[in-house]
Design a protein around this motif. Sequence first.
Motif, short mmCIF file in Angstrom:
data_model
loop_
_atom_site.label_atom_id
_atom_site.label_comp_id
_atom_site.label_asym_id
_atom_site.label_seq_id
_atom_site.Cartn_x
_atom_site.Cartn_y
_atom_site.Cartn_z
N PRO A 1 0.82 -1.22 0.00
CA PRO A 1 0.00 0.00 0.00
C PRO A 1 0.85 1.26 0.00
O PRO A 1 1.94 1.30 0.59
CB PRO A 1 -0.81 -0.13 1.30
CG PRO A 1 -0.80 -1.59 1.63
CD PRO A 1 0.52 -2.10 1.14
N THR A 2 0.35 2.29 -0.65
CA THR A 2 1.02 3.59 -0.69
C THR A 2 0.37 4.49 0.36
O THR A 2 -0.82 4.79 0.27
CB THR A 2 0.89 4.24 -2.07
OG1 THR A 2 1.44 3.36 -3.05
CG2 THR A 2 1.61 5.57 -2.12
N PRO A 3 1.12 4.92 1.37
CA PRO A 3 0.51 5.74 2.43
C PRO A 3 0.16 7.13 1.93
O PRO A 3 0.68 7.61 0.93
CB PRO A 3 1.62 5.80 3.49
CG PRO A 3 2.89 5.61 2.71
CD PRO A 3 2.55 4.68 1.60
N SER A 4 -0.72 7.79 2.64
CA SER A 4 -1.07 9.17 2.31
C SER A 4 0.15 10.04 2.50
O SER A 4 0.89 9.89 3.48
CB SER A 4 -2.21 9.66 3.21
OG SER A 4 -3.36 8.87 3.00
N PRO A 5 0.40 10.97 1.59
CA PRO A 5 1.61 11.80 1.67
C PRO A 5 1.60 12.74 2.87
O PRO A 5 0.56 13.27 3.25
CB PRO A 5 1.59 12.58 0.35
CG PRO A 5 0.15 12.61 -0.05
CD PRO A 5 -0.42 11.31 0.42
N VAL A 6 2.77 12.90 3.46
CA VAL A 6 2.94 13.81 4.58
C VAL A 6 4.09 14.74 4.24
O VAL A 6 5.17 14.28 3.88
CB VAL A 6 3.23 13.06 5.89
CG1 VAL A 6 3.49 14.05 7.03
CG2 VAL A 6 2.09 12.12 6.23
N GLY A 7 3.89 16.04 4.33
CA GLY A 7 4.96 16.98 4.02
C GLY A 7 4.41 18.19 3.29
O GLY A 7 3.28 18.61 3.51
N ALA A 8 5.23 18.73 2.39
CA ALA A 8 4.84 19.93 1.66
C ALA A 8 3.60 19.65 0.80
O ALA A 8 3.43 18.54 0.29
CB ALA A 8 6.00 20.40 0.78
N PRO A 9 2.73 20.65 0.64
CA PRO A 9 1.54 20.45 -0.20
C PRO A 9 1.96 20.30 -1.67
O PRO A 9 2.62 21.17 -2.24
CB PRO A 9 0.74 21.73 0.03
CG PRO A 9 1.75 22.75 0.45
CD PRO A 9 2.79 22.00 1.23
#
Length: 327
Positions: free
Chosen positions: A251-259
């Motif tokens: 699974p690809t996690p939801s991105p965390v960081g810059a928009p």
Amino acid sequence: MPRVVVFDEFGGPEVMHVVEEPILDPEVGEVRVRIEAFAVNPLDLMMRSGALPAPVSLPGARLGVEGTGVVDAVGPGVSGPAIGDPVILAAIPDASVRGSYAEYTTLPASRVIARPAGLDVTEAAAIWVGFSTAYGALVEKAGMRPGDHVLIGAASGSVGRAAMQIAHQIGAVPIAVTRHSAKTDDLLAAGAAAVIATDGMDIVEAVRDHTGGIGVDIVLDLVTGPGQQELVQAARPGATLVAAGFLDARPTPSPVGAPITIFSYRSFEHTLDAAVVKRMAAFLNAGVRHGALRPAVDAVFALDDVVEAHRHLEKGLHGGKKVVVAV
């Protein structure tokens, strides 16, 4: 009768076999192409093994989404390709029925493009899938512009190599990502402005070094999975990430960081669009003419050795370059 590669059950390369089938006349709006060569793609392996979600009708299923040949018959209502024209197969959405692993196939005339004069048969068989995927993702989807820094995951594969060449042709700066530092010299020779090898480098730190601390403008993720998060963190705020691969099944996690803006991309999104294919063909012709676009071919097999061609790809012996079967 013409020969065609089919499989009657899902499994390993050995389920494929060559049979003879009657030659079909093209229907309204179709052309018949005498195949000269085709390339083996990971999608073919997934279809043959039963890993592809799309339905495949067994027995007698065909394979192949890429190839080149010569038009040898045209159906009623065709005003474009003519008999004798060398062409590239631009889209075969129903590969289990019309696949390119054959001496002949029929398909809509809108699904072929003229073969660039600067390509030999082997190169023409191997260029379209990698090129059209990279072009569609970077140019049509991400809007790549001159000066953009572009981070390319899985850069040693055919799509990654095409992406580096396309970036150069536009004037962008391709930064290649690979798992193995041993591939650095090869990727630099293939067009990378810089190479980040994750077996000894931190992606985020390396990208900051290469972009003056800003981050990349575009990310081409050909792997997805948990590793995508590092690619996101290497992007500047407002960047674009295009997920165009599936090499990591996790699974690809939801991105965390810059928009950033994230797109999911599959090549049929554009290769079934006549207007986009026209732009792709023009870009491809210009790139070939100027020597900027060339596929990297690893090995060429005969049609009777198609099983070995699949084994070669499955074992990773191709080193990311294309495997071609000459018909």
